[in-house]
Design an enzyme around this catalytic site. Structure first.
Site, mmCIF file in Angstrom:
data_model
loop_
_atom_site.group_PDB
_atom_site.id
_atom_site.type_symbol
_atom_site.label_atom_id
_atom_site.label_comp_id
_atom_site.label_asym_id
_atom_site.label_seq_id
_atom_site.Cartn_x
_atom_site.Cartn_y
_atom_site.Cartn_z
ATOM 1 N N ARG A 107 13.656 0.331 18.405
ATOM 2 C CA ARG A 107 11.837 -0.409 17.858
ATOM 3 C C ARG A 107 11.531 0.999 17.384
ATOM 4 N NH1 ARG A 107 7.692 -3.915 21.311
ATOM 5 N NH2 ARG A 107 8.749 -5.453 20.150
ATOM 6 N N HIS A 134 10.457 -7.877 12.089
ATOM 7 C CA HIS A 134 11.064 -7.984 13.621
ATOM 8 C C HIS A 134 11.583 -9.170 13.195
ATOM 9 C CE1 HIS A 134 10.107 -8.187 17.980
ATOM 10 N NE2 HIS A 134 8.929 -8.643 18.378
ATOM 11 N N GLN A 137 11.856 -11.584 16.541
ATOM 12 C CA GLN A 137 10.819 -12.711 17.409
ATOM 13 C C GLN A 137 10.965 -13.986 16.292
ATOM 14 O OE1 GLN A 137 7.991 -11.565 19.664
ATOM 15 N NE2 GLN A 137 8.225 -14.131 18.887
ATOM 16 N N ASP A 225 -0.842 -13.785 14.889
ATOM 17 C CA ASP A 225 -0.072 -12.220 15.695
ATOM 18 C C ASP A 225 -1.850 -11.688 15.793
ATOM 19 O OD1 ASP A 225 1.031 -10.288 17.153
ATOM 20 O OD2 ASP A 225 1.730 -9.568 15.123
ATOM 21 N N CYS A 266 3.326 -14.237 19.183
ATOM 22 C CA CYS A 266 4.518 -13.977 19.658
ATOM 23 C C CYS A 266 4.195 -12.892 20.554
ATOM 24 C CB CYS A 266 4.940 -12.396 18.331
ATOM 25 S SG CYS A 266 4.201 -10.924 18.024
ATOM 26 N N ARG A 294 13.740 -15.722 23.500
ATOM 27 C CA ARG A 294 13.929 -14.062 22.475
ATOM 28 C C ARG A 294 15.509 -14.138 23.275
ATOM 29 N NH1 ARG A 294 10.121 -10.916 21.273
ATOM 30 N NH2 ARG A 294 11.545 -8.919 20.330
HETATM 31 N N1 CP Z 1 6.811 -9.758 20.805
HETATM 32 C C1 CP Z 1 7.286 -9.050 21.654
HETATM 33 O O1 CP Z 1 8.138 -8.387 20.864
HETATM 34 O O2 CP Z 1 6.929 -8.872 22.466
HETATM 35 P P1 CP Z 1 6.729 -7.134 23.298
HETATM 36 O O3 CP Z 1 6.406 -5.638 22.185
HETATM 37 O O4 CP Z 1 6.149 -6.471 24.994
HETATM 38 O O5 CP Z 1 8.251 -6.604 23.279
HETATM 39 N N1 NVA Z 2 2.679 -7.430 15.052
HETATM 40 C C1 NVA Z 2 2.867 -5.824 16.672
HETATM 41 C C2 NVA Z 2 3.325 -7.102 16.954
HETATM 42 C C3 NVA Z 2 3.701 -7.122 18.803
HETATM 43 C C4 NVA Z 2 5.017 -7.905 19.047
HETATM 44 C C5 NVA Z 2 2.818 -4.858 16.431
HETATM 45 O O1 NVA Z 2 3.018 -4.257 15.652
HETATM 46 O O2 NVA Z 2 2.625 -4.689 17.661
#
Ligand code: CP
Ligand code: NVA
Length: 308
Positions: A107, A134, A137, A225, A266, A294
């Site tokens: 990530r 992502h 997700q 989101d 998400c 997930r």
């Molecule tokens: N939805 C998601 O990716 O959550 P986290 O940021 O907690 O991993």
């Molecule tokens: N759009 C959000 C998703 C988190 C899982 C972010 O990137 O922070």
């Protein structure tokens, strides 16, 4: 080398095979205590590295638990604690990690960081979220949708609010799996033209509708989101809130969507901002099924990458 970098870079047949395997593995685990391995442990003897340059609850825990259920050992690494955060190149990091581990999930912020990791690693790399996409997700989201409503092909998904990284992966999925996607949000937060264009070229109907009530008409699924993503500057917070407030998912909007529309987020959610608590906890919501899925979807992604 089979990486999982984006939904638009994974063949539709492979996406479908991953989803089928995820559903099978989920069914096979039913009622098994959380700490017990699966009956089959295809990742036995494998070592998995999970690298986080941003916070995470779901991605971190679901990848860790999923890899262990399949027999692997795991290590969770914070980018800031690695030499990566102190000037070592991504390419060198990728080459070194490949000597120790069999699979890397990352990530990060810039997509280029992930792509460089994948270019120089000699083991598969999985995208655990970048500023731009992502994909894991959305694999979980499609699995969830299909559990509740059957095949997603031809269905109408409505994305409400910010055309962000999660939205981008939904648009990729529309192109790959053949469903319609309506985006409803302010023009300045539109999804990338290139993603919209590509999905349309693959035959998906992608509609931009500024009016949220008109957008949700006939929706099979409404998704939103956070209004401020992890990579967005805190100084943009007020502007984003002002732009996005008309796109809040609340009871009135879900009524306009219709009785059978599902609601997804998400998570993490900012309750009563992008979606009200009444919707989050209401009859349309499947947000905790998404979170659970997930785990199951990513287990199948890991098997796909390792070819086991
Ligand atoms: N939805 C998601 O990716 O959550 P986290 O940021 O907690 O991993
Ligand atoms: N759009 C959000 C998703 C988190 C899982 C972010 O990137 O922070």
């Amino acid at each position: 080398m089979t990486h999982f970098l984006d939904i638009n870079k994974t063949a539709p047949d492979d996406l479908r095979a991953i989803l089928n395997q995820a559903a099978e593995m989920k069914a096979a685990r039913r009622d098994r205590p959380k700490g017990t391995p699966d009956a089959l442990t295809p990742l036995a003897g494998r070592m998995v590295a999970l690298i986080f340059e941003k916070p995470s609850t779901r991605t971190r825990v679901s990848f860790d638990v999923g890899a262990r259920q399949m027999g692997a050992q795991t290590m969770v690494l914070s980018g800031a604690d690695m030499q990566l955060g102190h000037g070592e190149t991504i390419a060198d990091t990728a080459r070194v990690l490949s000597r120790y581990v069999d699979l890397i999930m990352m990530r990060t912020f810039e997509e280029d960081t992930l792509l460089e990791m994948a270019e120089y690693a000699s083991v598969p790399v999985i995208n655990g979220l970048t500023n731009r996409t992502h994909p894991c997700q959305i694999m979980a989201d499609i699995l969830t949708f299909e559990e509740h409503r059957g095949p997603i092909r031809g269905k109408k998904v409505v994305w409400m609010g910010d055309g962000n990284n999660v939205c981008a992966s939904f648009i990729h999925a529309a192109g790959q799996l053949g469903f319609d996607l309506t985006f409803s949000g302010p023009k300045s937060l539109d999804p990338e033209d290139a993603f919209v264009g590509e999905a349309r070229q693959k035959g998906a109907r992608i509609v931009i509708e500024r009016d949220p009530v008109a957008a949700v008409e006939g929706a099979d699924l409404v998704v939103t989101d956070t209004w401020v993503s992890m990579h967005d500057s805190q100084s943009s917070r007020e502007r984003r809130h002002n732009l996005l407030r008309p796109y809040q998912v609340n009871d009135a909007l879900m009524r306009a969507a219709g009785r059978d529309a599902l609601f997804m987020h998400c998570l993490p959610a900012h309750r009563d901002e992008e979606a009200t608590s009444a919707v989050m906890d209401g009859p349309h919501s499947v947000v905790f099924d998404e979170a659970e899925n997930r785990l199951h979807a990513q287990k199948a992604v890991m098997r796909h990458c390792l070819g086991v």
